[in-house]
Each structure stands twice: as structure tokens, then as C-alpha cells.
Write an enzyme that holds these catalytic residues in place. Structure first.
Site, PDB file in Angstrom:
ATOM      1  CB  SER A   1      -3.270 -16.335  32.895  1.00 16.72           C
ATOM      2  OG  SER A   1      -3.876 -15.778  31.976  1.00 16.72           O
TER       3      SER A   1
ATOM      4  CD  GLU B   1      -6.402 -11.765  31.964  1.00 20.90           C
ATOM      5  OE1 GLU B   1      -6.441 -11.636  30.928  1.00 20.90           O
ATOM      6  OE2 GLU B   1      -5.824 -12.784  32.996  1.00 20.90           O
TER       7      GLU B   1
END
Length: 303
Positions: free
Chosen positions: A75, A175
Site C-alpha cells: 500500500s 489492489e
């Protein structure tokens, strides 16, 4: 003959003395050596590969460990994605108040972190500014994917990074894709040195307007993620604008435990630091303690 030998000895004496003086390490060199020794002590606790780079932006003083090696970002890559979207705002292509429809089909899988999905399971119209807050401050995977699409996709993010002379950060996948295949995360990598260069660009206002820079720094400062990483051992009042990244653990191996950010030192200078703990066999508290101790060591060295 005796006078000749004495003359030769006297002639060589200044040269020998100069050589001895040159060979002696300076106080600055000794200090840096001591700093590296302290850092090395903590990296060994990770039971994996640790990369870090740290630079005091106002003085240029720096240190690195495996600074030019590649580490999976997880992330952390929402930081450059956020910068790329804010660049679109600066160009007038979108605004922070503009509504963006998020369909539930865009949500990441249930095993991935997404407060947006959890609070609005059927999708909704969301302000771009709020999507940035979800992605950067709360590390929301769904919001990050929407923003990457809004920025023009991975190649557009990479082109933006290239415009800042950042060539060793790779943003290649969504993601959702990261959640579907554990190996994909290794294609989305950064070197600690270039991540520090991106933090430097942010601090110096390169690539973003003053308003966009201030907005992103606020999001990175307000984030509740990673309290035991860069911030973990620093004085409570220390200002830390940062972005974390974490992977799952597979076969007792954790691919990524990361934190990168800007730390304001007591003298007002800014420490840009990136720490990546990769392929570690240590447990979560140990991995996070490695990051916290590395940050503490450099903070104390340059404060």
C-alpha cells in the site's frame, strides 16, 4: 654519508606524517560508521531482507541499507498514486469536490482492507477528495483502484513519476490484482533511495501545487495506520507524514511490512525516510519494532 641519510629521513618525514593524517578517519566518518553499526543491529532482527534510506533534506546528510535494491511496496504505492491524481487536479482535469461513481463491482475482495466497501456495500457517488482520504489516510484498496483509473492507469502514474526523475518505483497493478495473486506484489516495487527522492519532491513542492501538496501532507499526517512503525518510538508530538504498506503472511513468510514518510526534526529540518522489511520470518511486533528502531536511531543521530 650520515648527513645524507639524515637529509633523506627529514625529507620523507612530512610525507609520512601527511599520510598518517589522511588515514585517520574524521569525526564525521566515525559518526556515520557508528550510525551504520546501530542500524545493522536492528535489521538482523527482521529475519528477512531490510532496505532503508534516510536523508535530511536541508543538509543532504544521508544513510542507506540496500538502498538500490527492489522491495515490494504493497500500500505504499498509494502515495505515488495519490500524487498523480492531485497532479490531475492541478491541471484542472478533475476537482477534489467532483463526484465519482464507485460501483460495488470495483471493490477489492473481502480479505482485503476497504472501509469504503464496508461502509457503502452497494457503491455510491464519492467526492474525489474523500477517495484520496480513504486511499492515503485509511489505506483503502477499493478507493486506490478507483483513483488509479482516474489518474489514467498504471502507465499514467509511471509517466508522472518519470517527470519527477523517479525511475525506480514501479506501479503496475491494481489492489484487486494484488489480492488475487501473491506473486503480483513483487512487480510493484520501489528502491528505498528513489522512495526518499519522491518524498523529497513532495516536501520541496515539485510536481504539485502548494494547495495539493498541503492536502496530501495532511492526509499522510492524519493517517491512523502504522502507529508502531516510523512513529512508534519517537516523541508523541513528533510530526510524521507517512504511508504504510503491509502484505499477508504465507507459509510463515511476510512479503512486506513497510513505512515511508517525512519526519520533522526538533530543529525544524525534515527527515525523509523509507523502510521496507521484506520476506521476513519474524512476527508482526518484531517487524514493526525494526522499523520503529531504525527511525529512532536516525532521528536521534540528526535531531
Amino acid at each position: 654519508m650520515l648527513k645524507s641519510r639524515l637529509f633523506i629521513v627529514l625529507l620523507l618525514l612530512p610525507v609520512w606524517s601527511a599520510a598518517q593524517h589522511t588515514a585517520a578517519p574524521s569525526a564525521k566518518t566515525k559518526s556515520l560508521q557508528n550510525l551504520r553499526q546501530q542500524l545493522d543491529q536492528y535489521t538482523q532482527l527482521a529475519q528477512g531482507r531490510v532496505g532503508m534510506a534516510a536523508t535530511v533534506l536541508e543538509t543532504g546528510e544521508s544513510v542507506s541499507i540496500r538502498g538500490d535494491e527492489r522491495f515490494p511496496m504493497q500500500s505504499v504505492y498509494k502515495f505515488p498514486i495519490g500524487m498523480a491524481v492531485l497532479h490531475q487536479v492541478d491541471q484542472g482535469k478533475v476537482t477534489l469536490d467532483q463526484l465519482c461513481h464507485v460501483d460495488k463491482s470495483e471493490y477489492v475482495g473481502r480479505q482485503q482492507h476497504s472501509p469504503l466497501r464496508d461502509s457503502l456495500p452497494n457503491g455510491s457517488d464519492i467526492r474525489i477528495g474523500d477517495l484520496l482520504r480513504y486511499a492515503v489516510s485509511q489505506s483503502d484498496g477499493s478507493a486506490s483502484d478507483v483513483l488509479m483509473h482516474l489518474a489514467g492507469g498504471p502507465m499514467a502514474v509511471m509517466a508522472y513519476l518519470k517527470s519527477l526523475a523517479i525511475r525506480n518505483i514501479r506501479v503496475m497493478n491494481t489492489e484487486k490484482e494484488l489480492g488475487q495473486d501473491n506473486a503480483v506484489q513483487y512487480a510493484n516495487w520501489a528502491t528505498p533511495t528513489d522512495m526518499v527522492s519522491l518524498l523529497k519532491a513532495l516536501q520541496q513542492g515539485r510536481g504539485l501545487s502548494p494547495a495539493s501538496r498541503a492536502f496530501l501532507l495532511r492526509l499522510m499526517t492524519e493517517t491512523p495506520t502504522g502507529p508502531n512503525r516510523l512513529k512508534g518510538l519517537l516523541p508523541p508530538a513528533t510530526v510524521v507524514a507517512h504511508k504504510t504498506g503491509s502484505s499477508g503472511t504465507l507459509a510463515n513468510l511476510t512479503a512486506a511490512t513497510n513505512d515511508v514518510g517525512l519526519i520533522t526534526l526538533p530543529n525544524g529540518h525534515h527527515l525523509a525516510i523509507a523502510v521496507f522489511v521484506s520476506d521476513s520470518k519474524a512476527d508482526t511486533p518484531t517487524r514493526e519494532a525494526v522499523i520503529a528502531n531504525l527511525a529512532k536511531v536516525v532521528w536521534e543521530h540528526w535531531r
